[in-house]
Design a protein around this motif. Structure first.
Motif, short mmCIF file in Angstrom:
data_model
loop_
_atom_site.label_atom_id
_atom_site.label_comp_id
_atom_site.label_asym_id
_atom_site.label_seq_id
_atom_site.Cartn_x
_atom_site.Cartn_y
_atom_site.Cartn_z
N LEU A 45 0.84 -1.19 0.00
CA LEU A 45 0.00 0.00 0.00
C LEU A 45 0.87 1.24 0.00
CD1 LEU A 45 -2.88 -0.76 2.56
CD2 LEU A 45 -2.95 -0.92 0.07
N THR A 47 0.53 5.29 0.49
CA THR A 47 -0.51 6.16 1.02
C THR A 47 -0.18 7.63 1.33
OG1 THR A 47 0.05 5.48 3.29
CG2 THR A 47 -1.65 4.20 2.14
N GLN A 65 -9.46 8.05 1.70
CA GLN A 65 -8.01 7.91 1.67
C GLN A 65 -7.54 7.71 0.23
OE1 GLN A 65 -6.15 8.27 4.49
NE2 GLN A 65 -8.14 8.63 5.44
N VAL A 67 -4.97 5.84 -1.90
CA VAL A 67 -4.18 4.63 -1.71
C VAL A 67 -3.90 3.99 -3.06
CG1 VAL A 67 -4.17 2.28 -0.77
CG2 VAL A 67 -5.13 4.13 0.59
N ASN A 182 0.76 14.38 -2.52
CA ASN A 182 -0.19 13.46 -3.14
C ASN A 182 -0.39 13.65 -4.64
OD1 ASN A 182 -1.46 11.94 -0.70
ND2 ASN A 182 -1.47 14.10 -0.07
#
Length: 268
Positions: A45, A47, A65, A67, A182
């Motif tokens: 994962l 994240t 989230q 992911v 992100n």
């Protein structure tokens, strides 16, 4: 339909995965709280931190989230996992019917690893027959199995109520820090807006004030810059890089890269 079929099988809010080769998950956003059991193999994962979910692990992932998941089969075997998504409307009904509420906005780890437990493992095993006989899983029965999952989670650790019954939406956060961390997730601008606690219009307005460019333009350049570094400095291959930095397909990545840097990524 059977549990021996390759790929993902979805029944209402149940998901069974069975793959023979290492595979990336297509979805990069967790819409609902997800309760899962790693039956065979492991999951990586991102994240954006990297975590390994080992074989036999049982855990809970909080909704909202970003992911990336990579499914890794065991040597000579099949990757197998089963998950149940816990819809907000059902959680709200359960909360009201049982008078159980969260103590406030949940601030703990969004990925909760649960210790091995015979009852939790037996619960997941009880879901498997439905993938062989999907006609048996009516909506009413699916709701009952979801309520059973909630009940088992609360019996296992009552404090999970603070995660399960936190119905608040993401609040306004530092947009610059969030995007720098992100940008490699391939989700729509509307999703970035939601996760930073803004309307789409507010997100675009704040974004251009900070980055001096529209979100789409900045995301493309940021992803290409990271790809250039990985190709040039780390010796990675284009086929290994384009998904990592947030592009959807190799041809689009190659076109955008050559347009920006004047050379095909394969020639670096």
């Amino acid at each position: 339909m059977s549990t021996n079929a390759f790929g993902d099988i979805t029944l209402n809010n149940l998901l069974y995965s069975c793959v023979a080769e290492k595979k990336r998950s297509n979805e990069q956003f967790v819409h609902e709280h997800t309760f899962g059991f790693m039956m065979a193999g492991e999951t990586l994962l991102y994240t954006p931190d990297t975590r390994t979910i080992p074989e036999g692990a049982i855990g809970l992932i909080r909704r909202n989230q970003l992911v990336k998941a990579v499914k890794v089969p065991p040597p000579g075997g099949m990757f197998r996992s089963i998950s149940i998504f816990l819809p907000q409307d059902l959680l709200r009904r359960y909360s009201a019917e049982n008078k159980i509420t969260a103590g406030g906005p949940y601030t703990g780890d969004p990925l909760v690893a649960l210790p091995k437990d015979a009852f939790l493992e037996a619960y997941f095993n009880s879901l498997l027959p439905y993938f062989n006989r999907p006609a048996y899983l009516s909506k009413a029965l699916s709701d009952l199995k979801t309520k059973e999952a909630i009940e088992l989670l609360l019996q296992h650790n009552y404090q999970l109520k603070d995660l399960l019954f936190d119905f608040s939406e993401p609040h306004k956060i530092d947009l610059e820090a969030f995007m720098q961390q992100n940008y490699m997730f391939n989700v729509p601008v509307s999703r970035f807006a939601q996760l930073t606690g803004r309307s789409v219009a507010g997100f675009k307005r704040d974004f251009e004030k900070i980055f001096k460019a529209p979100p789409g333009q900045w995301l493309t350049q940021k992803r290409l810059s990271e790809a250039y570094y990985l190709l040039k400095e780390k010796g990675r291959k284009p086929s290994d890089v384009y998904l990592d930095v947030g592009f959807e397909n190799l041809s689009h990545f190659s076109f955008a890269f050559k347009k920006t840097y004047g050379v095909a990524p394969s020639l670096l």
